[in-house]
Design a protein around this motif. Structure first.
Motif: not given
Length: 92
Positions: A7-12, A50-63
């Motif tokens: 998936x594109x890194x900017x995928x929600x 409690x849900x937040x919308x971020x990019x898939x790249x953001x999550x990948x960078x986190x973990x």
């Protein structure tokens, strides 16, 4: 580590506030069958607010450990007991 998802890194992606605000580990990941949305949760019960919308790249960078889930098909989820455990993937 280099981004590995198809998936594109900017995928929600959906992530819970316990992870973004309280630094809880990602212990549950869902790749939804109906819309292909990725959800990254701490393993507890959640309310909609409690849900937040971020990019898939953001999550990948986190973990980066989520990189092992890049091939997880829609309609599946993965769990682990602690952040140091291996992911166990199951079909819904």
């Amino acid at each position: 580590m280099e981004y590995t998802f198809y998936d594109d890194p900017d995928t929600a992606a959906i992530i819970c506030c316990h992870i973004t605000e309280n630094k809880s580990p990602i212990l549950y990941v869902s790749h939804d069958e109906d819309d292909g949305m990725w959800q990254f949760l701490c393993g507890k019960e959640h309310e909609i607010d409690e849900a937040r919308l971020v990019s898939l790249q953001w999550v990948f960078d986190l973990d980066n450990s989520i990189s092992t889930l890049k091939d997880m098909p829609c309609g599946c989820y993965a769990e682990r007991i602690t952040q140091n455990d291996d992911w166990v993937i199951r079909k819904r």
